[in-house]
Design a protein around this motif. Structure first.
Motif, PDB file in Angstrom:
ATOM      1  N   SER A  58       0.833  -1.207   0.000  1.00 52.30           N
ATOM      2  CA  SER A  58       0.000   0.000   0.000  1.00 52.30           C
ATOM      3  C   SER A  58       0.864   1.253   0.000  1.00 52.30           C
ATOM      4  N   ILE A  59       1.949   1.237   0.743  1.00 53.58           N
ATOM      5  CA  ILE A  59       2.849   2.398   0.781  1.00 53.58           C
ATOM      6  C   ILE A  59       3.531   2.591  -0.570  1.00 53.58           C
ATOM      7  N   VAL A  60       4.040   1.503  -1.147  1.00 55.93           N
ATOM      8  CA  VAL A  60       4.743   1.585  -2.435  1.00 55.93           C
ATOM      9  C   VAL A  60       3.794   2.066  -3.529  1.00 55.93           C
ATOM     10  N   SER A  61       2.563   1.539  -3.542  1.00 63.39           N
ATOM     11  CA  SER A  61       1.605   1.967  -4.565  1.00 63.39           C
ATOM     12  C   SER A  61       1.223   3.432  -4.403  1.00 63.39           C
ATOM     13  N   GLY A  62       1.045   3.878  -3.176  1.00 61.57           N
ATOM     14  CA  GLY A  62       0.702   5.283  -2.942  1.00 61.57           C
ATOM     15  C   GLY A  62       1.811   6.225  -3.370  1.00 61.57           C
ATOM     16  N   VAL A  63       3.049   5.896  -3.032  1.00 62.29           N
ATOM     17  CA  VAL A  63       4.188   6.740  -3.425  1.00 62.29           C
ATOM     18  C   VAL A  63       4.367   6.720  -4.942  1.00 62.29           C
ATOM     19  N   SER A  64       4.249   5.536  -5.540  1.00 61.20           N
ATOM     20  CA  SER A  64       4.375   5.450  -7.002  1.00 61.20           C
ATOM     21  C   SER A  64       3.278   6.239  -7.694  1.00 61.20           C
ATOM     22  N   GLY A  65       2.057   6.171  -7.160  1.00 60.76           N
ATOM     23  CA  GLY A  65       0.967   6.961  -7.726  1.00 60.76           C
ATOM     24  C   GLY A  65       1.251   8.443  -7.646  1.00 60.76           C
ATOM     25  N   ALA A  66       1.840   8.885  -6.528  1.00 61.81           N
ATOM     26  CA  ALA A  66       2.178  10.308  -6.383  1.00 61.81           C
ATOM     27  C   ALA A  66       3.240  10.713  -7.404  1.00 61.81           C
ATOM     28  N   VAL A  67       4.232   9.869  -7.616  1.00 62.28           N
ATOM     29  CA  VAL A  67       5.293  10.177  -8.580  1.00 62.28           C
ATOM     30  C   VAL A  67       4.714  10.270  -9.991  1.00 62.28           C
ATOM     31  N   PHE A  68       3.897   9.288 -10.374  1.00 58.62           N
ATOM     32  CA  PHE A  68       3.318   9.313 -11.718  1.00 58.62           C
ATOM     33  C   PHE A  68       2.337  10.471 -11.887  1.00 58.62           C
ATOM     34  N   LEU A  69       1.632  10.835 -10.833  1.00 62.23           N
ATOM     35  CA  LEU A  69       0.748  11.991 -10.916  1.00 62.23           C
ATOM     36  C   LEU A  69       1.548  13.271 -11.139  1.00 62.23           C
ATOM     37  N   PHE A  70       2.651  13.411 -10.415  1.00 63.60           N
ATOM     38  CA  PHE A  70       3.527  14.561 -10.606  1.00 63.60           C
ATOM     39  C   PHE A  70       4.066  14.591 -12.033  1.00 63.60           C
ATOM     40  N   LEU A  71       4.508  13.437 -12.542  1.00 64.32           N
ATOM     41  CA  LEU A  71       5.038  13.384 -13.904  1.00 64.32           C
ATOM     42  C   LEU A  71       3.969  13.753 -14.942  1.00 64.32           C
ATOM     43  N   SER A  72       2.761  13.245 -14.733  1.00 75.80           N
ATOM     44  CA  SER A  72       1.711  13.553 -15.714  1.00 75.80           C
ATOM     45  C   SER A  72       1.359  15.039 -15.682  1.00 75.80           C
ATOM     46  N   LEU A  73       1.302  15.648 -14.490  1.00 75.69           N
ATOM     47  CA  LEU A  73       1.013  17.088 -14.418  1.00 75.69           C
ATOM     48  C   LEU A  73       2.167  17.912 -14.983  1.00 75.69           C
ATOM     49  N   PHE A  74       3.401  17.479 -14.746  1.00 81.61           N
ATOM     50  CA  PHE A  74       4.575  18.174 -15.289  1.00 81.61           C
ATOM     51  C   PHE A  74       4.553  18.163 -16.814  1.00 81.61           C
ATOM     52  N   HIS A  75       4.275  16.995 -17.392  1.00 80.68           N
ATOM     53  CA  HIS A  75       4.243  16.894 -18.858  1.00 80.68           C
ATOM     54  C   HIS A  75       3.001  17.585 -19.439  1.00 80.68           C
ATOM     55  N   LEU A  76       1.931  17.631 -18.669  1.00 82.47           N
ATOM     56  CA  LEU A  76       0.736  18.331 -19.133  1.00 82.47           C
ATOM     57  C   LEU A  76       1.014  19.825 -19.270  1.00 82.47           C
ATOM     58  N   VAL A  77       1.732  20.403 -18.303  1.00 84.28           N
ATOM     59  CA  VAL A  77       2.059  21.829 -18.348  1.00 84.28           C
ATOM     60  C   VAL A  77       3.076  22.104 -19.450  1.00 84.28           C
ATOM     61  N   ARG A  78       4.064  21.227 -19.600  1.00 85.96           N
ATOM     62  CA  ARG A  78       5.132  21.454 -20.587  1.00 85.96           C
ATOM     63  C   ARG A  78       4.716  21.173 -22.019  1.00 85.96           C
ATOM     64  N   GLU A  79       4.025  20.047 -22.223  1.00 84.14           N
ATOM     65  CA  GLU A  79       3.756  19.606 -23.591  1.00 84.14           C
ATOM     66  C   GLU A  79       2.291  19.722 -23.990  1.00 84.14           C
ATOM     67  N   GLY A  80       1.417  19.875 -23.056  1.00 84.87           N
ATOM     68  CA  GLY A  80      -0.011  19.870 -23.373  1.00 84.87           C
ATOM     69  C   GLY A  80      -0.562  18.454 -23.283  1.00 84.87           C
ATOM     70  N   LEU A  81      -1.827  18.328 -23.634  1.00 87.51           N
ATOM     71  CA  LEU A  81      -2.499  17.035 -23.529  1.00 87.51           C
ATOM     72  C   LEU A  81      -2.073  16.127 -24.667  1.00 87.51           C
TER      73      LEU A  81
END
Length: 151
Positions: A58-81
Motif C-alpha cells: 500500500s505504501i509503495v503503490s501510494g508513493v508510485s501513484g504520487a510520482v506518476f501523478l507529478f510526472l503527468s502534471l509536469f508533462h501536461l504543463v510542458r507539452e499539453g495534452l
C-alpha cells in the motif's frame, strides 16, 4: 461447534459458519487434534507475513501513484495534452486506487487479528453464558407470585 470469528453456534458437520461464512474445516481439524501445531504456527507466520506485505504494497503503490501523478502534471504543463500524459495520469490514479485498497485490506486484517487476540486473551470468556439465565429470572418472579402457605 462455535465459530472462532463471530461465536455463532454451528453444527459439527458444516464447513462454513452460517453467520459470518468463516471456514470451519480447519477448526474442526484442530479440535480433533488432526492438524499439527507446527502447521498452525506456519500458517500464523504466513498470515503475519501477508499482512506486512499488504502494508508495504500500500505504501509503495501510494508513493508510485504520487510520482506518476507529478510526472503527468509536469508533462501536461510542458507539452499539453497527449496520449502519454493521459495514460500516465490514468496509471497514477490506478496506483492510488490499489494503494488505498491494499491499505483498507491491511487495516481490516489488523482489526480481525486484534479481535482474535482479544478473544484468545479472554480465554473464551465471551462464549460462556451469563450468570443469571433467563430461566432463573423467570422462576424468581414465579416464586414471588405464589401465595405463601400459612402454618
Amino acid at each position: 461447534m462455535y465459530c472462532p470469528r463471530c461465536a455463532a453456534q454451528n453444527n459439527d458437520d458444516v464447513k462454513y459458519c452460517r453467520a459470518c461464512g468463516e471456514n470451519l474445516s480447519v477448526v474442526a481439524l484442530v479440535l480433533e487434534k488432526r492438524l499439527p501445531a507446527r502447521l498452525i504456527t506456519r500458517l500464523d507466520s504466513y498470515l503475519e507475513w501477508k499482512d506486512e506485505r499488504l502494508r508495504r504494497d500500500s505504501i509503495v503503490s501510494g508513493v508510485s501513484g504520487a510520482v506518476f501523478l507529478f510526472l503527468s502534471l509536469f508533462h501536461l504543463v510542458r507539452e499539453g495534452l497527449s496520449f502519454t500524459v493521459g495514460f500516465t495520469f490514468v496509471f497514477a490514479l490506478a496506483l492510488f486506487f490499489w494503494g488505498g485498497w491494499y491499505y483498507l485490506v491491511y487495516r481490516r486484517a489488523l482489526s480481525a487479528a486484534g479481535r482474535r487476540a482479544a478473544l484468545a486473551e479472554a480465554g473464551g470468556a465471551e462464549l460462556q453464558p451469563p450468570r443469571d439465565s433467563v430461566t432463573e429470572g423467570t422462576t424468581k418472579h414465579l416464586d414471588a407470585a405464589r401465595p405463601r402457605e400459612k402454618s
